[in-house]
Write a protein that holds these residues in place. Structure first.
Motif, PDB file in Angstrom:
ATOM      1  N   LEU A   1       0.847  -1.194   0.000  1.00 45.23           N
ATOM      2  CA  LEU A   1       0.000   0.000   0.000  1.00 45.23           C
ATOM      3  C   LEU A   1       0.882   1.244   0.000  1.00 45.23           C
ATOM      4  N   GLY A   2       0.633   2.110  -0.988  1.00 49.31           N
ATOM      5  CA  GLY A   2       1.336   3.389  -1.026  1.00 49.31           C
ATOM      6  C   GLY A   2       0.435   4.440  -0.412  1.00 49.31           C
ATOM      7  N   GLY A   3      -0.032   5.374  -1.252  1.00 49.99           N
ATOM      8  CA  GLY A   3      -0.930   6.421  -0.765  1.00 49.99           C
ATOM      9  C   GLY A   3      -2.392   6.004  -0.772  1.00 49.99           C
ATOM     10  N   GLY A   4      -2.676   4.801  -1.236  1.00 50.41           N
ATOM     11  CA  GLY A   4      -4.062   4.309  -1.244  1.00 50.41           C
ATOM     12  C   GLY A   4      -4.987   5.098  -2.164  1.00 50.41           C
ATOM     13  N   SER A   5      -4.412   5.692  -3.232  1.00 49.12           N
ATOM     14  CA  SER A   5      -5.239   6.532  -4.114  1.00 49.12           C
ATOM     15  C   SER A   5      -5.687   5.809  -5.376  1.00 49.12           C
ATOM     16  N   ASN A   6      -5.356   4.522  -5.458  1.00 52.52           N
ATOM     17  CA  ASN A   6      -5.793   3.760  -6.632  1.00 52.52           C
ATOM     18  C   ASN A   6      -6.288   2.375  -6.227  1.00 52.52           C
ATOM     19  N   VAL A   7      -6.834   2.306  -5.002  1.00 54.70           N
ATOM     20  CA  VAL A   7      -7.372   1.028  -4.505  1.00 54.70           C
ATOM     21  C   VAL A   7      -8.777   1.233  -3.949  1.00 54.70           C
ATOM     22  N   LEU A   8      -9.598   0.208  -4.129  1.00 51.71           N
ATOM     23  CA  LEU A   8     -10.933   0.205  -3.521  1.00 51.71           C
ATOM     24  C   LEU A   8     -11.052  -1.085  -2.721  1.00 51.71           C
ATOM     25  N   PHE A   9     -11.045  -0.957  -1.396  1.00 49.96           N
ATOM     26  CA  PHE A   9     -11.188  -2.135  -0.533  1.00 49.96           C
ATOM     27  C   PHE A   9     -12.670  -2.476  -0.392  1.00 49.96           C
ATOM     28  N   THR A  10     -13.018  -3.722  -0.707  1.00 49.07           N
ATOM     29  CA  THR A  10     -14.431  -4.112  -0.581  1.00 49.07           C
ATOM     30  C   THR A  10     -14.691  -4.933   0.680  1.00 49.07           C
ATOM     31  N   GLU A  11     -13.634  -5.272   1.401  1.00 51.62           N
ATOM     32  CA  GLU A  11     -13.802  -5.990   2.678  1.00 51.62           C
ATOM     33  C   GLU A  11     -12.530  -5.831   3.501  1.00 51.62           C
ATOM     34  N   ASN A  12     -12.588  -6.259   4.762  1.00 51.93           N
ATOM     35  CA  ASN A  12     -11.370  -6.233   5.585  1.00 51.93           C
ATOM     36  C   ASN A  12     -10.303  -7.078   4.904  1.00 51.93           C
ATOM     37  N   PHE A  13      -9.040  -6.630   4.987  1.00 55.24           N
ATOM     38  CA  PHE A  13      -7.989  -7.369   4.283  1.00 55.24           C
ATOM     39  C   PHE A  13      -7.465  -8.492   5.173  1.00 55.24           C
ATOM     40  N   LYS A  14      -7.611  -9.726   4.690  1.00 57.07           N
ATOM     41  CA  LYS A  14      -7.148 -10.885   5.467  1.00 57.07           C
ATOM     42  C   LYS A  14      -5.735 -11.215   5.001  1.00 57.07           C
ATOM     43  N   GLY A  15      -4.752 -10.758   5.734  1.00 55.45           N
ATOM     44  CA  GLY A  15      -3.360 -10.968   5.352  1.00 55.45           C
ATOM     45  C   GLY A  15      -2.548  -9.741   5.729  1.00 55.45           C
ATOM     46  N   TYR A  16      -1.431  -9.548   5.022  1.00 53.84           N
ATOM     47  CA  TYR A  16      -0.492  -8.479   5.365  1.00 53.84           C
ATOM     48  C   TYR A  16      -0.635  -7.264   4.443  1.00 53.84           C
ATOM     49  N   ILE A  17      -0.808  -6.110   5.045  1.00 58.03           N
ATOM     50  CA  ILE A  17      -0.693  -4.857   4.296  1.00 58.03           C
ATOM     51  C   ILE A  17       0.714  -4.318   4.583  1.00 58.03           C
ATOM     52  N   LEU A  18       1.479  -4.111   3.507  1.00 54.24           N
ATOM     53  CA  LEU A  18       2.838  -3.577   3.652  1.00 54.24           C
ATOM     54  C   LEU A  18       2.781  -2.098   3.303  1.00 54.24           C
ATOM     55  N   HIS A  19       2.844  -1.257   4.315  1.00 53.41           N
ATOM     56  CA  HIS A  19       2.701   0.189   4.076  1.00 53.41           C
ATOM     57  C   HIS A  19       4.075   0.774   3.741  1.00 53.41           C
ATOM     58  N   ASN A  20       4.196   1.243   2.515  1.00 52.76           N
ATOM     59  CA  ASN A  20       5.515   1.661   2.006  1.00 52.76           C
ATOM     60  C   ASN A  20       5.968   3.006   2.573  1.00 52.76           C
ATOM     61  N   GLN A  21       7.077   2.956   3.315  1.00 55.92           N
ATOM     62  CA  GLN A  21       7.645   4.185   3.903  1.00 55.92           C
ATOM     63  C   GLN A  21       9.122   4.318   3.547  1.00 55.92           C
ATOM     64  N   LEU A  22       9.545   3.722   2.416  1.00 56.49           N
ATOM     65  CA  LEU A  22      10.963   3.810   2.032  1.00 56.49           C
ATOM     66  C   LEU A  22      11.232   5.209   1.484  1.00 56.49           C
ATOM     67  N   LYS A  23      12.164   5.939   2.099  1.00 53.50           N
ATOM     68  CA  LYS A  23      12.363   7.352   1.727  1.00 53.50           C
ATOM     69  C   LYS A  23      13.790   7.620   1.262  1.00 53.50           C
ATOM     70  N   GLY A  24      13.922   8.668   0.483  1.00 50.37           N
ATOM     71  CA  GLY A  24      15.252   9.138   0.070  1.00 50.37           C
ATOM     72  C   GLY A  24      15.307   9.443  -1.418  1.00 50.37           C
ATOM     73  N   ILE A  25      16.079  10.474  -1.769  1.00 50.61           N
ATOM     74  CA  ILE A  25      16.280  10.841  -3.177  1.00 50.61           C
ATOM     75  C   ILE A  25      17.779  11.041  -3.382  1.00 50.61           C
ATOM     76  N   THR A  26      18.315  10.416  -4.436  1.00 54.53           N
ATOM     77  CA  THR A  26      19.758  10.517  -4.713  1.00 54.53           C
ATOM     78  C   THR A  26      19.984  10.910  -6.167  1.00 54.53           C
TER      79      THR A  26
END
Ligand SMILES: Cc1cc2nc3c(=O)[nH]c(=O)nc-3n(C[C@H](O)[C@H](O)[C@H](O)COP(=O)(O)OP(=O)(O)OC[C@H]3O[C@@H](n4cnc5c(N)ncnc54)[C@H](O)[C@@H]3O)c2cc1C
Length: 342
Positions: free
Chosen positions: A49-74
């Protein structure tokens, strides 16, 4: 840390109140690799899951949501011809665009203000105002969620198409995109201004004269148009355009045009014609229509909205009704651009 039954309502732009059975904030690649190595993870469903701006959840998610917080610009390389810049995937997309504009690098200014993260940009090859992100992507780095093996994809290997990539087809949910490297233009002189609205906005702010145009002006014009046109998800839950614009073959289109002479269309090859999904939906009477708490926006038939308290299933049901209407009236199947989860 693995959180359980974690609420996702503020983490998706439709504002759907669902929870994740397991929720992990991915701040480093090590956290991700440790998780991948566990049997519990390998035997459960998972979703990045990134910003959640292109997903529609139709039920509780059974499993792992990996919320992306990898940061940095080089900055990897800087020459008079190009700049190679690598952004970690959890960076906010518009903040990355702003960073490029501050450095006067060209290539992403037309993609200003698209919600979400850098890592999701290649997934559906985000596009706006005549530019697609594939035009500036050099490589995409990803970790295989089955094995933990790191892989670098060239732009060609990503098989980009209109709102498409290999990460939506062959490798759907298989990779966690960790970083994207962009090839941008230092001191750009030329800009993509094929959209009339952009030229008009730039003219009204006196930027169209010779030597006046720059990435900042183009970005501000895009932001202005988007802010006046599109509903703000923090005010009215939505996922932007819900459907892709369908592409039909030219023989079929010719028959359609006889029946509907004013049908808007854009030839994309001698055999293929693109039709705006918004027009098709509007012709079916769906613009501004509401079914319970879900419906389409009053000014944008293509934008499905949560009028307050809607469930994901209610919104998905409206989407299905719209698809059925378009098939019935035009014999065209419009495909969802938003990822329906569940
Ligand atoms: C108001 C509004 C306007 C929009 N305008 C546009 C527009 O002009 N053009 C356009 O193209 N899109 C537009 N969108 C759609 C959306 O902003 C983009 O698709 C964006 O790239 C989604 O980013 P995200 O981080 O929110 O992805 P999410 O919604 O979190 O995820 C989308 C999909 O990508 C997967 N994913 C996300 N990150 C990763 C990763 N790091 N690795 C692997 N998989 C991943 C998810 O599992 C999911 O399947 C708009 C949306 C809204 C709400």
């Amino acid at each position: 840390m693995i959180l359980t039954n974690h609420q996702l309502q503020t983490l998706n732009t439709f504002g759907i109140a669902v929870s994740a059975q397991y929720f992990v904030s991915i701040e480093t690649k090590e956290t991700l690799l440790q998780l991948i190595a566990t049997e519990a993870f390998q035997t459960a469903p998972h979703l990045v899951l990134g910003g959640g701006s292109n997903v529609l959840f139709t039920e509780n998610f059974k499993g792992y949501i990996l919320h992306n917080q990898l940061k940095g610009i080089t900055i990897l390389d800087h020459s008079t011809e190009s700049v190679l810049v690598k952004a970690m995937s959890g960076e906010n997309w518009h903040s990355f665009v702003e960073y490029c504009i501050e450095h006067n690098w060209g290539g992403v200014e037309n993609l200003s203000l698209i919600p979400g993260t850098v890592g999701a940009a290649p997934i559906q090859n985000i596009g706006a105002y005549g530019v697609e992100v594939k035009d500036v992507i050099q490589t995409v780095e990803a970790i295989d969620l089955r094995t933990g093996i790191h892989r670098q994809f060239t732009a060609k290997e990503c098989a980009f198409g209109y709102r498409e990539s290999i990460f939506k087809t062959q490798y759907k949910n298989q990779y966690f995109i960790t970083a994207v490297t962009f090839r941008l233009q230092p001191q750009p002189q030329q800009f993509e201004l094929s959209y009339a609205a952009m030229r008009e906005t730039l003219q009204s702010t006196n930027y169209m004269g010779e030597g006046c145009l720059n990435v900042r002006a183009v970005s501000e014009a895009v932001c202005h148009i988007r802010r006046t046109k599109l509903p703000d998800p923090t005010v009215l839950g939505n996922g932007g355009s819900f459907f892709k614009n369908p592409e039909v073959d030219s023989t079929f289109f010719a028959q359609l045009q006889q029946q509907y002479p004013t049908i808007p269309h854009y030839p994309i090859s001698p055999q293929k014609i693109k039709i705006p999904a918004a027009w098709l939906i509007e012709q079916c009477g769906w613009k501004g229509k509401r079914v319970g708490n879900a419906g389409t926006h009053q000014n944008h038939a293509l934008v499905l909205v949560n009028y307050g308290g809607a469930t994901g299933s209610e919104i998905a049901a409206v989407a299905s009704l719209i698809q059925a209407s378009v098939v019935q009236k035009f014999n065209i199947h419009i495909q969802s651009e938003v990822n329906i989860i569940g």
